[in-house]
Design a protein around this motif. Structure first.
Motif, PDB file in Angstrom:
ATOM      1  N   ALA A 147       2.641  12.810 -20.226  1.00  0.00           N
ATOM      2  CA  ALA A 147       2.510  12.161 -18.923  1.00  0.00           C
ATOM      3  C   ALA A 147       2.256  10.683 -19.151  1.00  0.00           C
ATOM      4  O   ALA A 147       1.491  10.302 -20.050  1.00  0.00           O
ATOM      5  CB  ALA A 147       1.369  12.777 -18.123  1.00  0.00           C
ATOM      6  N   LEU A 148       2.900   9.846 -18.352  1.00  0.00           N
ATOM      7  CA  LEU A 148       2.799   8.404 -18.517  1.00  0.00           C
ATOM      8  C   LEU A 148       2.673   7.761 -17.145  1.00  0.00           C
ATOM      9  O   LEU A 148       3.442   8.072 -16.229  1.00  0.00           O
ATOM     10  CB  LEU A 148       4.050   7.870 -19.229  1.00  0.00           C
ATOM     11  N   LEU A 149       1.685   6.884 -16.979  1.00  0.00           N
ATOM     12  CA  LEU A 149       1.479   6.139 -15.743  1.00  0.00           C
ATOM     13  C   LEU A 149       1.371   4.663 -16.070  1.00  0.00           C
ATOM     14  O   LEU A 149       0.795   4.283 -17.096  1.00  0.00           O
ATOM     15  CB  LEU A 149       0.197   6.598 -15.035  1.00  0.00           C
ATOM     16  N   ALA A 150       1.899   3.804 -15.174  1.00  0.00           N
ATOM     17  CA  ALA A 150       1.824   2.360 -15.402  1.00  0.00           C
ATOM     18  C   ALA A 150       1.860   1.626 -14.070  1.00  0.00           C
ATOM     19  O   ALA A 150       2.458   2.104 -13.094  1.00  0.00           O
ATOM     20  CB  ALA A 150       2.978   1.893 -16.294  1.00  0.00           C
ATOM     21  N   TYR A 157       4.999   3.058 -11.970  1.00  0.00           N
ATOM     22  CA  TYR A 157       5.840   3.909 -12.819  1.00  0.00           C
ATOM     23  C   TYR A 157       5.089   5.191 -13.133  1.00  0.00           C
ATOM     24  O   TYR A 157       3.870   5.180 -13.352  1.00  0.00           O
ATOM     25  CB  TYR A 157       6.173   3.196 -14.131  1.00  0.00           C
ATOM     26  N   GLY A 158       5.807   6.311 -13.172  1.00  0.00           N
ATOM     27  CA  GLY A 158       5.207   7.573 -13.567  1.00  0.00           C
ATOM     28  C   GLY A 158       6.241   8.496 -14.159  1.00  0.00           C
ATOM     29  O   GLY A 158       7.400   8.515 -13.727  1.00  0.00           O
ATOM     30  N   SER A 159       5.856   9.257 -15.164  1.00  0.00           N
ATOM     31  CA  SER A 159       6.757  10.250 -15.746  1.00  0.00           C
ATOM     32  C   SER A 159       5.948  11.456 -16.195  1.00  0.00           C
ATOM     33  O   SER A 159       4.784  11.330 -16.588  1.00  0.00           O
ATOM     34  CB  SER A 159       7.563   9.672 -16.915  1.00  0.00           C
ATOM     35  N   LEU A 160       6.584  12.624 -16.132  1.00  0.00           N
ATOM     36  CA  LEU A 160       5.947  13.871 -16.527  1.00  0.00           C
ATOM     37  C   LEU A 160       6.996  14.743 -17.198  1.00  0.00           C
ATOM     38  O   LEU A 160       8.108  14.899 -16.686  1.00  0.00           O
ATOM     39  CB  LEU A 160       5.364  14.582 -15.301  1.00  0.00           C
ATOM     40  N   PHE A 161       6.631  15.322 -18.357  1.00  0.00           N
ATOM     41  CA  PHE A 161       7.573  16.161 -19.112  1.00  0.00           C
ATOM     42  C   PHE A 161       6.826  17.359 -19.677  1.00  0.00           C
ATOM     43  O   PHE A 161       5.671  17.246 -20.119  1.00  0.00           O
ATOM     44  CB  PHE A 161       8.215  15.380 -20.253  1.00  0.00           C
ATOM     45  N   GLY A 162       7.483  18.510 -19.658  1.00  0.00           N
ATOM     46  CA  GLY A 162       6.960  19.712 -20.293  1.00  0.00           C
ATOM     47  C   GLY A 162       8.066  20.429 -21.034  1.00  0.00           C
ATOM     48  O   GLY A 162       9.211  20.487 -20.563  1.00  0.00           O
ATOM     49  N   GLY A 163       7.747  20.964 -22.206  1.00  0.00           N
ATOM     50  CA  GLY A 163       8.748  21.668 -22.997  1.00  0.00           C
ATOM     51  C   GLY A 163       8.145  22.865 -23.702  1.00  0.00           C
ATOM     52  O   GLY A 163       6.923  22.954 -23.884  1.00  0.00           O
ATOM     53  N   ILE A 175      10.421  14.594 -14.925  1.00  0.00           N
ATOM     54  CA  ILE A 175      10.728  13.693 -13.815  1.00  0.00           C
ATOM     55  C   ILE A 175      10.213  12.310 -14.166  1.00  0.00           C
ATOM     56  O   ILE A 175       9.161  12.166 -14.799  1.00  0.00           O
ATOM     57  CB  ILE A 175      10.109  14.195 -12.492  1.00  0.00           C
ATOM     58  N   GLU A 176      10.970  11.296 -13.772  1.00  0.00           N
ATOM     59  CA  GLU A 176      10.554   9.901 -13.976  1.00  0.00           C
ATOM     60  C   GLU A 176      10.711   9.166 -12.646  1.00  0.00           C
ATOM     61  O   GLU A 176      11.740   9.292 -11.978  1.00  0.00           O
ATOM     62  CB  GLU A 176      11.400   9.225 -15.050  1.00  0.00           C
ATOM     63  N   TYR A 177       9.678   8.418 -12.266  1.00  0.00           N
ATOM     64  CA  TYR A 177       9.681   7.644 -11.026  1.00  0.00           C
ATOM     65  C   TYR A 177       9.514   6.169 -11.366  1.00  0.00           C
ATOM     66  O   TYR A 177       8.590   5.786 -12.085  1.00  0.00           O
ATOM     67  CB  TYR A 177       8.544   8.096 -10.106  1.00  0.00           C
ATOM     68  N   ILE A 178      10.426   5.332 -10.841  1.00  0.00           N
ATOM     69  CA  ILE A 178      10.366   3.886 -11.034  1.00  0.00           C
ATOM     70  C   ILE A 178      10.456   3.248  -9.652  1.00  0.00           C
ATOM     71  O   ILE A 178      11.455   3.419  -8.949  1.00  0.00           O
ATOM     72  CB  ILE A 178      11.511   3.383 -11.929  1.00  0.00           C
TER      73      ILE A 178
END
Length: 304
Positions: A147-150, A157-163, A175-178
């Protein structure tokens, strides 16, 4: 060549030039490592600061950097970047950075990082641009997450990934949000990261480096598997949409993309890779800047 001799062919954005990609002095001691000179800097997942390693001329930074491990389970990093060796063979003296990154091994299955990337533009008309954020990532048994927030001025900016690994097959989704907006301060910029790694390999959205007016939402799923002991296969599907509605601007579906990859190590020193990207434009709006595109490339890498 940036302008192909035959206009029927696509532009290849790699210059006919040679340079030292990295050339630096290094010192290790007192739980620290320092570097001075032209060097790769890869921070976080390379979304904001990276090396663009797949180009013939990768990106490196003329910088003084220091990493310290004096505190248990914590890595402190600082770099002052004076200029950037760009992928087109030029040296960008306009962008300078103070890069701060603190990484904490919070527990065996998760890490946390806080960062501040302070950009100082020297050219008239270019605003100072500071980026602050948090990152969490890790692996627990067969599951991994990131997970990344900025935040950047009035932009987000935000992104979330699961695998997850299941036998020889690996599944993942994210998902990535810009953010975008009418005001340039609301349009998030992705700075000097490895942009090709994100938002599809057809490179329809490299404009995030300067901020997209309508922003971007990227929903994607991926699957990879080993075919035998060496051949790695991967497929990725992207659905792209706008993040914000602007006055008189585009709001809707940018498009969809399918990416395929095959990678094979012929020997320990030589690897072969084939990539394919197929982008389909969505809403046929005059302000939808994307276009239908099919890209294929074959790459060989020799290590010695």
């Amino acid at each position: 060549h940036y302008s192909p001799e035959d206009p029927a062919y696509d532009t290849v954005a790699d210059p006919e030039a040679f340079r030292f990609h990295q050339a630096y002095l290094s010192y290790s001691g007192y739980d620290s490592t320092g570097r001075l000179g032209a060097q790769e800097i890869l921070l976080d997942n390379q979304r904001f600061i990276g090396n663009v390693g797949w180009r013939l001329n990768g990106q490196s930074f003329n910088a003084a950097a220091l990493a310290n491990h004096s505190i248990s389970n914590i890595t402190l990093y600082y770099a002052y970047v004076d200029s950037i060796n760009a992928t087109d063979g030029t040296i960008n003296h306009d962008r300078r950075y103070h890069l701060f990154n603190a990484e904490w091994n919070a527990c065996p299955v998760s890490k946390l990082a806080a960062y501040a990337y302070l950009q100082r533009n020297e050219s008239p008309g270019l605003d100072k641009l500071d980026t602050y954020g948090l990152r969490s990532w890790g692996t627990w048994e067969s599951f991994r997450h990131e997970a990344l927030l900025a935040v950047q001025r009035d932009a987000y900016y935000g992104s979330l990934f699961g695998g997850m690994d299941i036998d020889v097959i690996d599944f993942g989704a994210g998902i990535e949000y810009i953010s975008g907006g009418n005001d340039e301060n609301e349009r998030f910029q992705t700075l000097n990261g490895t942009a090709h790694k994100f938002n599809g390999w057809a490179d329809q959205f490299l404009g995030t480096g300067g901020g997209l007016e309508a922003g971007l939402v990227d929903l994607y799923g991926q699957v990879s598997a080993m075919a035998g002991e060496k051949l790695k296969l991967m497929g990725v599907y992207h659905y792209f949409n706008t993040a914000d509605e602007t006055a008189g601007g585009f709001k809707g579906e940018y498009g969809q993309e399918v990416d395929l990859m095959a990678s094979y190590p012929v020997c320990p020193e030589f690897h072969l890779g084939a990539n394919f990207a197929y982008y389909i434009k969505g809403d046929n709006d005059a302000d939808n800047f994307t276009e239908d595109e099919t890209v294929f490339w074959l790459r060989g890498t020799l290590h010695f």
